[in-house]
Design a protein around this motif. Structure first.
Motif, PDB file in Angstrom:
ATOM      1  N   THR A  47      10.913   4.544   0.411  1.00 38.22           N
ATOM      2  CA  THR A  47      10.930   4.551   1.668  1.00 38.22           C
ATOM      3  C   THR A  47      10.015   4.394   2.839  1.00 38.22           C
ATOM      4  O   THR A  47       9.179   4.055   3.354  1.00 38.22           O
ATOM      5  CB  THR A  47      11.363   6.263   2.413  1.00 38.22           C
ATOM      6  N   LEU A  48       8.530   5.091   2.072  1.00 38.18           N
ATOM      7  CA  LEU A  48       7.416   5.395   2.480  1.00 38.18           C
ATOM      8  C   LEU A  48       6.337   4.627   2.386  1.00 38.18           C
ATOM      9  O   LEU A  48       6.175   2.969   3.098  1.00 38.18           O
ATOM     10  CB  LEU A  48       6.107   6.158   1.688  1.00 38.18           C
ATOM     11  N   LEU A  49       7.331   2.913   1.445  1.00 37.34           N
ATOM     12  CA  LEU A  49       6.569   1.499   1.404  1.00 37.34           C
ATOM     13  C   LEU A  49       7.367   0.472   2.486  1.00 37.34           C
ATOM     14  O   LEU A  49       5.878  -0.435   2.766  1.00 37.34           O
ATOM     15  CB  LEU A  49       7.269   0.945  -0.572  1.00 37.34           C
ATOM     16  N   VAL A  50       8.313   1.240   3.072  1.00 35.18           N
ATOM     17  CA  VAL A  50       8.679   0.085   4.295  1.00 35.18           C
ATOM     18  C   VAL A  50       8.050   0.637   5.979  1.00 35.18           C
ATOM     19  O   VAL A  50       8.520   0.520   6.357  1.00 35.18           O
ATOM     20  CB  VAL A  50      10.095  -0.395   4.311  1.00 35.18           C
ATOM     21  N   ASN A  51       7.212   2.191   5.268  1.00 31.56           N
ATOM     22  CA  ASN A  51       7.337   2.663   6.413  1.00 31.56           C
ATOM     23  C   ASN A  51       6.456   1.492   7.104  1.00 31.56           C
ATOM     24  O   ASN A  51       4.481   1.937   6.599  1.00 31.56           O
ATOM     25  CB  ASN A  51       6.477   4.251   6.646  1.00 31.56           C
ATOM     26  N   ASP A  52       6.612   1.389   9.137  1.00 31.07           N
ATOM     27  CA  ASP A  52       5.297   0.515   9.553  1.00 31.07           C
ATOM     28  C   ASP A  52       3.954   1.186  10.047  1.00 31.07           C
ATOM     29  O   ASP A  52       3.069   0.889   9.926  1.00 31.07           O
ATOM     30  CB  ASP A  52       6.417   0.162  11.134  1.00 31.07           C
ATOM     31  N   VAL A  53       4.827   2.529  10.342  1.00 29.86           N
ATOM     32  CA  VAL A  53       3.504   3.262  10.917  1.00 29.86           C
ATOM     33  C   VAL A  53       2.162   3.551   9.225  1.00 29.86           C
ATOM     34  O   VAL A  53       1.162   3.017   9.818  1.00 29.86           O
ATOM     35  CB  VAL A  53       3.940   4.308  10.948  1.00 29.86           C
ATOM     36  N   LEU A  54       2.878   3.929   8.911  1.00 24.58           N
ATOM     37  CA  LEU A  54       1.624   3.308   7.044  1.00 24.58           C
ATOM     38  C   LEU A  54       1.557   2.507   6.841  1.00 24.58           C
ATOM     39  O   LEU A  54      -0.620   2.458   6.219  1.00 24.58           O
ATOM     40  CB  LEU A  54       2.315   4.157   6.232  1.00 24.58           C
ATOM     41  N   ASN A  55       2.038   0.961   6.792  1.00 23.67           N
ATOM     42  CA  ASN A  55       1.762  -0.266   6.067  1.00 23.67           C
ATOM     43  C   ASN A  55       0.713  -1.024   7.434  1.00 23.67           C
ATOM     44  O   ASN A  55       0.300  -1.555   7.171  1.00 23.67           O
ATOM     45  CB  ASN A  55       2.751  -0.895   6.567  1.00 23.67           C
ATOM     46  N   ALA A  56       0.403   0.282   9.128  1.00 19.99           N
ATOM     47  CA  ALA A  56      -0.084  -0.400  10.039  1.00 19.99           C
ATOM     48  C   ALA A  56      -2.092  -0.341   9.491  1.00 19.99           C
ATOM     49  O   ALA A  56      -2.886  -0.695   9.702  1.00 19.99           O
ATOM     50  CB  ALA A  56      -0.149  -0.126  11.084  1.00 19.99           C
ATOM     51  N   ASN A  57      -2.022   1.104   8.560  1.00 19.43           N
ATOM     52  CA  ASN A  57      -2.712   1.402   7.446  1.00 19.43           C
ATOM     53  C   ASN A  57      -3.698  -0.211   6.721  1.00 19.43           C
ATOM     54  O   ASN A  57      -2.925   0.545   5.478  1.00 19.43           O
ATOM     55  CB  ASN A  57      -2.830   2.869   7.225  1.00 19.43           C
ATOM     56  N   PRO A  58      -4.789  -0.656   7.212  1.00 20.56           N
ATOM     57  CA  PRO A  58      -5.449  -1.426   5.883  1.00 20.56           C
ATOM     58  C   PRO A  58      -5.400  -1.087   4.409  1.00 20.56           C
ATOM     59  O   PRO A  58      -5.134  -1.618   3.336  1.00 20.56           O
ATOM     60  CB  PRO A  58      -5.812  -2.007   6.228  1.00 20.56           C
ATOM     61  N   ASN A  59      -5.957   0.379   4.684  1.00 19.36           N
ATOM     62  CA  ASN A  59      -6.901   0.794   3.536  1.00 19.36           C
ATOM     63  C   ASN A  59      -5.206   1.710   2.742  1.00 19.36           C
ATOM     64  O   ASN A  59      -5.105   1.136   0.858  1.00 19.36           O
ATOM     65  CB  ASN A  59      -7.854   2.134   3.295  1.00 19.36           C
ATOM     66  N   ILE A  60      -4.178   1.412   3.092  1.00 14.46           N
ATOM     67  CA  ILE A  60      -3.580   2.126   2.978  1.00 14.46           C
ATOM     68  C   ILE A  60      -1.896   1.188   2.139  1.00 14.46           C
ATOM     69  O   ILE A  60      -1.986   1.159   0.938  1.00 14.46           O
ATOM     70  CB  ILE A  60      -2.229   2.896   3.688  1.00 14.46           C
ATOM     71  N   LYS A  61      -2.326  -0.060   2.706  1.00 21.82           N
ATOM     72  CA  LYS A  61      -1.175  -1.497   2.123  1.00 21.82           C
ATOM     73  C   LYS A  61      -2.252  -1.959   1.143  1.00 21.82           C
ATOM     74  O   LYS A  61      -1.133  -2.000   0.101  1.00 21.82           O
ATOM     75  CB  LYS A  61      -1.469  -2.320   3.276  1.00 21.82           C
ATOM     76  N   GLU A  62      -3.750  -1.639   1.258  1.00 24.44           N
ATOM     77  CA  GLU A  62      -4.585  -2.403   0.132  1.00 24.44           C
ATOM     78  C   GLU A  62      -4.104  -1.652  -1.148  1.00 24.44           C
ATOM     79  O   GLU A  62      -4.463  -1.924  -2.398  1.00 24.44           O
ATOM     80  CB  GLU A  62      -6.101  -2.499   0.491  1.00 24.44           C
ATOM     81  N   ALA A  63      -3.789  -0.596  -1.205  1.00 21.95           N
ATOM     82  CA  ALA A  63      -3.622   0.549  -2.131  1.00 21.95           C
ATOM     83  C   ALA A  63      -2.504   0.400  -3.085  1.00 21.95           C
ATOM     84  O   ALA A  63      -2.015   0.610  -3.533  1.00 21.95           O
ATOM     85  CB  ALA A  63      -3.939   1.626  -2.061  1.00 21.95           C
ATOM     86  N   ARG A  64      -1.240   0.285  -1.608  1.00 22.66           N
ATOM     87  CA  ARG A  64      -0.011   0.067  -2.242  1.00 22.66           C
ATOM     88  C   ARG A  64      -0.146  -1.463  -3.158  1.00 22.66           C
ATOM     89  O   ARG A  64       1.442  -2.118  -4.130  1.00 22.66           O
ATOM     90  CB  ARG A  64       0.498   0.106  -1.584  1.00 22.66           C
ATOM     91  N   ASP A  65      -0.157  -2.396  -2.266  1.00 22.00           N
ATOM     92  CA  ASP A  65      -0.702  -3.465  -3.771  1.00 22.00           C
ATOM     93  C   ASP A  65      -1.099  -3.659  -5.011  1.00 22.00           C
ATOM     94  O   ASP A  65      -0.673  -4.144  -5.332  1.00 22.00           O
ATOM     95  CB  ASP A  65      -0.987  -4.427  -1.999  1.00 22.00           C
ATOM     96  N   ARG A  66      -1.750  -2.889  -4.846  1.00 23.48           N
ATOM     97  CA  ARG A  66      -2.908  -3.010  -6.365  1.00 23.48           C
ATOM     98  C   ARG A  66      -1.782  -1.882  -7.031  1.00 23.48           C
ATOM     99  O   ARG A  66      -2.654  -2.047  -8.295  1.00 23.48           O
ATOM    100  CB  ARG A  66      -4.002  -2.016  -5.339  1.00 23.48           C
ATOM    101  N   VAL A  67      -1.437  -0.331  -6.684  1.00 27.48           N
ATOM    102  CA  VAL A  67      -0.566   0.295  -7.989  1.00 27.48           C
ATOM    103  C   VAL A  67       0.658   0.103  -7.578  1.00 27.48           C
ATOM    104  O   VAL A  67       0.814   0.127  -7.084  1.00 27.48           O
ATOM    105  CB  VAL A  67      -1.238   2.041  -6.674  1.00 27.48           C
TER     106      VAL A  67
END
Ligand code: HEM
Length: 150
Positions: A47-67
């Protein structure tokens, strides 16, 4: 000799049973143990992975793509098991170390908390257990959120 040993064993069992019922079950047990906790964490991370509020933060997005998300689910499951009184030990990094570089804001924390509630409701986790979990998760907020007023 044998009777004495059996009697001691019986008394020990009675004491353990009495103690468990006096203290009540751990939150870990009331949540249903590792399989239930892992199931809830699985859905929570998805659910968190598709949360737009969180994905708008580029650092969160980067970590998610990496981890790898399977690893994240494993770590979060282990942590929840440990802090709710289960037998599994968390071996990942402390919360400050693993979240500092993400620049998480208060708004993003609230978005995460909203998803958490949604998932707990979906799995019919009772109010009492939800409140206990929120309280535990809340203790990590100062370490996880870098910009509480943003
Ligand atoms: C807005 C809130 C949160 C966001 C956006 C978030 C996001 C992330 C991300 C992207 C990572 C991977 C970081 C990396 O390795 O570079 C991570 C790691 C992790 N998070 Fe969170 N997180 C949040 C809150 C929480 C909470 C409340 C908990 C548990 C109480 C938690 C537990 C963990 C754990 C156990 C790890 C793995 C740490 C490790 O392996 O060293 N997170 N989180």
């Amino acid at each position: 000799m044998k009777t004495k040993t059996s009697l001691s064993a019986l008394i020990a069992v009675i004491l353990i049973v009495a103690q468990t019922s006096a203290q009540g079950k751990s939150l870990y047990e009331r949540l249903g143990g590792v399989y239930s906790i892992a199931t809830v964490v699985d859905e929570f991370i998805e659910t968190l992975l598709v949360n737009d509020v969180l994905n708008a933060n580029p650092n969160i997005k980067e970590a998610r793509d990496r981890v790898p998300k399977a690893g994240l689910k494993f770590q979060v499951t282990a942590l929840v098991c440990e802090v709710t009184g289960g037998p599994i030990k968390y071996t990942g990094r402390p919360m400050k170390e693993s979240h500092q570089h993400l620049d998480i804001t208060g708004t993003q924390w609230n978005a995460m908390a909203g998803d958490f509630k949604k998932v707990l409701d979906k799995f019919n986790v009772p109010e009492k257990e939800q409140n206990e979990l929120f309280e535990i998760v809340g203790t990590t907020k100062n370490d996880i959120v870098k910009f509480p007023d943003k």
